[in-house]
Motif scaffolding. Structure first.
Motif, short mmCIF file in Angstrom:
data_model
loop_
_atom_site.label_atom_id
_atom_site.label_comp_id
_atom_site.label_asym_id
_atom_site.label_seq_id
_atom_site.Cartn_x
_atom_site.Cartn_y
_atom_site.Cartn_z
N TYR A 44 31.44 34.75 47.91
CA TYR A 44 32.66 34.04 47.54
C TYR A 44 32.56 33.46 46.13
CZ TYR A 44 35.05 34.35 52.05
OH TYR A 44 35.71 34.81 53.16
N GLU A 45 31.41 32.90 45.80
CA GLU A 45 31.21 32.35 44.45
C GLU A 45 31.30 33.46 43.39
OE1 GLU A 45 27.43 30.42 44.82
OE2 GLU A 45 28.30 28.62 45.71
N SER A 46 30.66 34.58 43.68
CA SER A 46 30.67 35.71 42.73
C SER A 46 32.07 36.29 42.60
CB SER A 46 29.69 36.79 43.19
OG SER A 46 28.38 36.26 43.23
N TYR A 47 32.80 36.37 43.71
CA TYR A 47 34.18 36.86 43.67
C TYR A 47 35.03 35.96 42.78
CZ TYR A 47 38.94 37.97 45.03
OH TYR A 47 40.27 38.30 44.99
N ARG A 48 34.91 34.66 43.00
CA ARG A 48 35.69 33.70 42.21
C ARG A 48 35.37 33.83 40.73
NH1 ARG A 48 33.85 28.92 43.94
NH2 ARG A 48 32.44 28.90 42.18
N VAL A 56 38.63 43.07 37.33
CA VAL A 56 39.22 43.59 38.56
C VAL A 56 38.22 44.41 39.37
CG1 VAL A 56 41.05 45.06 39.50
CG2 VAL A 56 41.53 43.57 37.55
N LYS A 57 37.49 45.29 38.72
CA LYS A 57 36.53 46.13 39.45
C LYS A 57 35.46 45.30 40.14
CE LYS A 57 36.99 50.47 36.96
NZ LYS A 57 36.30 51.51 36.20
N GLU A 58 34.92 44.32 39.43
CA GLU A 58 33.89 43.47 40.05
C GLU A 58 34.49 42.63 41.17
OE1 GLU A 58 30.57 40.11 38.88
OE2 GLU A 58 31.38 41.36 37.29
N SER A 59 35.70 42.15 41.00
CA SER A 59 36.37 41.40 42.06
C SER A 59 36.54 42.25 43.31
CB SER A 59 37.75 40.92 41.59
OG SER A 59 37.64 40.02 40.54
N MET A 60 36.91 43.53 43.10
CA MET A 60 37.07 44.44 44.24
C MET A 60 35.73 44.66 44.94
SD MET A 60 39.78 47.14 42.57
CE MET A 60 39.44 48.40 43.75
N TYR A 61 34.65 44.77 44.16
CA TYR A 61 33.32 44.94 44.75
C TYR A 61 33.00 43.75 45.65
CZ TYR A 61 28.30 44.69 45.26
OH TYR A 61 27.05 44.56 45.80
N TRP A 62 33.18 42.53 45.12
CA TRP A 62 32.85 41.34 45.89
C TRP A 62 33.76 41.18 47.10
CZ3 TRP A 62 28.25 39.71 45.70
CH2 TRP A 62 27.52 39.79 44.52
N ASP A 63 35.02 41.60 46.98
CA ASP A 63 35.92 41.55 48.12
C ASP A 63 35.40 42.43 49.25
OD1 ASP A 63 38.56 40.81 49.35
OD2 ASP A 63 38.81 42.99 49.26
N GLY A 64 34.96 43.64 48.92
CA GLY A 64 34.39 44.53 49.92
C GLY A 64 33.11 43.99 50.53
N TYR A 65 32.29 43.37 49.69
CA TYR A 65 31.03 42.77 50.13
C TYR A 65 31.32 41.68 51.16
CZ TYR A 65 26.55 40.27 49.41
OH TYR A 65 25.35 39.66 49.56
N ILE A 66 32.29 40.83 50.85
CA ILE A 66 32.65 39.72 51.74
C ILE A 66 33.21 40.27 53.06
CG2 ILE A 66 34.30 37.83 52.04
CD1 ILE A 66 33.95 37.38 48.92
N ARG A 67 34.08 41.27 52.97
CA ARG A 67 34.65 41.86 54.18
C ARG A 67 33.58 42.47 55.07
NH1 ARG A 67 40.43 43.39 53.85
NH2 ARG A 67 41.26 42.42 51.97
N ALA A 68 32.62 43.15 54.46
CA ALA A 68 31.54 43.76 55.24
C ALA A 68 30.71 42.71 55.97
CB ALA A 68 30.65 44.60 54.33
#
Length: 78
Positions: A44-48, A56-68
């Motif tokens: 969550y910290e990295s996404y923020r 955008v690409k890094e945000s999408m990566y962290w979003d997937g990481y969090i969902r997983a």
């Protein structure tokens, strides 16, 4: 060297075995859940941070990481 470090160095084999048995009282599931929650906080910290930078690409990566990680927690019933 701290007093705690010295006490660990000077402990007998029996004391060491007792200390290790106390550490093993936690189940693997308890350890796993705590580790996953720590990873979620980091995610969550990295996404923020990436969202604030506009990456955008890094945000999408962290979003997937969090969902997983949420899927894993759901799988173990947490």
């Amino acid at each position: 060297m701290s007093d705690k470090s010295l006490s660990l160095i000077n402990e007998t084999s029996e004391q060491k075995m007792m200390r290790l048995e106390r550490l093993c009282d936690k189940t693997e599931l308890q350890v796993l859940t705590g580790d996953i929650k720590s990873l979620l906080i980091w995610g969550y910290e990295s996404y923020r941070d990436s969202f604030d930078k506009g990456d955008v690409k890094e945000s999408m990566y962290w979003d997937g990481y969090i969902r997983a990680l949420h899927h894993v927690l759901e799988g173990i019933g947490q």
